[in-house]
Design an enzyme around this catalytic site. Structure first.
Site, mmCIF file in Angstrom:
data_model
loop_
_atom_site.group_PDB
_atom_site.id
_atom_site.type_symbol
_atom_site.label_atom_id
_atom_site.label_comp_id
_atom_site.label_asym_id
_atom_site.label_seq_id
_atom_site.Cartn_x
_atom_site.Cartn_y
_atom_site.Cartn_z
ATOM 1 N N HIS A 113 -1.153 -29.984 21.910
ATOM 2 C CA HIS A 113 -1.945 -31.079 21.331
ATOM 3 C C HIS A 113 -2.731 -31.767 22.450
ATOM 4 O O HIS A 113 -2.168 -32.064 23.517
ATOM 5 C CB HIS A 113 -1.033 -32.158 20.729
ATOM 6 C CG HIS A 113 -0.251 -31.738 19.524
ATOM 7 N ND1 HIS A 113 -0.594 -32.125 18.247
ATOM 8 C CD2 HIS A 113 0.880 -30.990 19.388
ATOM 9 C CE1 HIS A 113 0.291 -31.643 17.384
ATOM 10 N NE2 HIS A 113 1.198 -30.950 18.041
ATOM 11 N N HIS A 143 1.436 -24.367 19.988
ATOM 12 C CA HIS A 143 0.171 -25.116 20.043
ATOM 13 C C HIS A 143 0.316 -26.321 20.946
ATOM 14 O O HIS A 143 1.294 -27.048 20.884
ATOM 15 C CB HIS A 143 -0.293 -25.545 18.645
ATOM 16 C CG HIS A 143 0.756 -26.248 17.843
ATOM 17 N ND1 HIS A 143 1.775 -25.576 17.213
ATOM 18 C CD2 HIS A 143 0.947 -27.563 17.587
ATOM 19 C CE1 HIS A 143 2.547 -26.442 16.598
ATOM 20 N NE2 HIS A 143 2.079 -27.663 16.805
HETATM 21 P P1 5GP Z 1 3.578 -29.885 15.293
HETATM 22 O O1 5GP Z 1 4.339 -30.994 14.653
HETATM 23 O O2 5GP Z 1 4.022 -28.532 14.803
HETATM 24 O O3 5GP Z 1 3.537 -29.978 16.788
HETATM 25 O O4 5GP Z 1 2.074 -30.100 14.863
HETATM 26 C C1 5GP Z 1 1.423 -29.337 13.897
HETATM 27 C C2 5GP Z 1 0.045 -29.929 13.751
HETATM 28 O O5 5GP Z 1 -0.733 -29.032 12.993
HETATM 29 C C3 5GP Z 1 0.037 -31.271 12.996
HETATM 30 O O6 5GP Z 1 -0.556 -32.260 13.832
HETATM 31 C C4 5GP Z 1 -0.788 -30.982 11.749
HETATM 32 O O7 5GP Z 1 -1.618 -32.057 11.380
HETATM 33 C C5 5GP Z 1 -1.588 -29.750 12.144
HETATM 34 N N1 5GP Z 1 -1.902 -28.861 11.040
HETATM 35 C C6 5GP Z 1 -1.043 -28.401 10.112
HETATM 36 N N2 5GP Z 1 -1.683 -27.582 9.242
HETATM 37 C C7 5GP Z 1 -2.967 -27.529 9.663
HETATM 38 C C8 5GP Z 1 -4.125 -26.834 9.160
HETATM 39 O O8 5GP Z 1 -4.096 -26.112 8.170
HETATM 40 N N3 5GP Z 1 -5.292 -27.013 9.857
HETATM 41 C C9 5GP Z 1 -5.365 -27.809 10.977
HETATM 42 N N4 5GP Z 1 -6.571 -27.914 11.556
HETATM 43 N N5 5GP Z 1 -4.292 -28.464 11.456
HETATM 44 C C10 5GP Z 1 -3.114 -28.334 10.807
#
Ligand code: 5GP
Ligand code: ZN
Length: 140
Positions: free
Chosen positions: A101, A99
């Site tokens: 951001h 993903h």
């Molecule tokens: P990472 O740290 O893996 O780059 O970021 C994961 C992101 O996914 C985090 O910013 C977190 O807030 C978001 N996230 C985790 N679970 C969910 C969810 O169920 N729905 C949405 N919309 N975002 C999520």
């Protein structure tokens, strides 16, 4: 992947605030936003990191990021955004489904640039830089 949160969002089993969708890509608001408008852009198919992501799906993700970053900025009246991937667990990736951001940035938001990622910046000499550049060029 049944136990992947983002695959469940793609399947519609977990609700999300979708802002863009096409055959390959879904974009939705982050549930725990770092700023108003914090958006995640994902390939619909499950791939853990950019290493596993096929090139055509990477193209689709980048194309969506490219279109959405300005749209997000306009929507929340932000003068800038940080666009980034936590690519792998050691880089802080918590959800193991690729993903990107899009984090809107504001002049006084207290955030830092990408140069603040590490506290111990290495000192690399010219020969080491030459070797690293050659190794990357060999691998790509
Ligand atoms: P990472 O740290 O893996 O780059 O970021 C994961 C992101 O996914 C985090 O910013 C977190 O807030 C978001 N996230 C985790 N679970 C969910 C969810 O169920 N729905 C949405 N919309 N975002 C999520
Ligand atoms: Zn997944």
């Amino acid at each position: 992947m049944d136990n992947c949160i983002f695959c469940q969002i793609v399947a519609g089993d977990i609700p999300s605030r979708t802002v863009y969708e096409d055959d390959d890509v879904l974009a939705f608001l982050d549930v725990n936003p770092l700023a108003p408008g914090h958006t995640l852009v994902i390939p619909k198919d499950h791939h853990e990191t950019l290493t596993e992501l096929p090139e055509d799906e990477g193209d689709a993700v980048f194309s969506a990021l490219h279109r959405l970053a300005p749209a997000v900025e306009v929507a929340v009246d932000a003068p800038a955004s940080t666009v980034a991937f936590n690519n792998g667990e050691a880089a802080g990736q918590e959800v193991p489904h690729v993903h990107g951001h899009i984090v809107p940035r504001f002049d006084d938001d207290g955030g830092r640039p990408i140069h603040a990622l590490v506290s111990d910046q290495p000192e690399l000499h010219d020969d080491e830089l030459d070797d690293i550049a050659a190794a990357i060029a060999e691998e790509r």
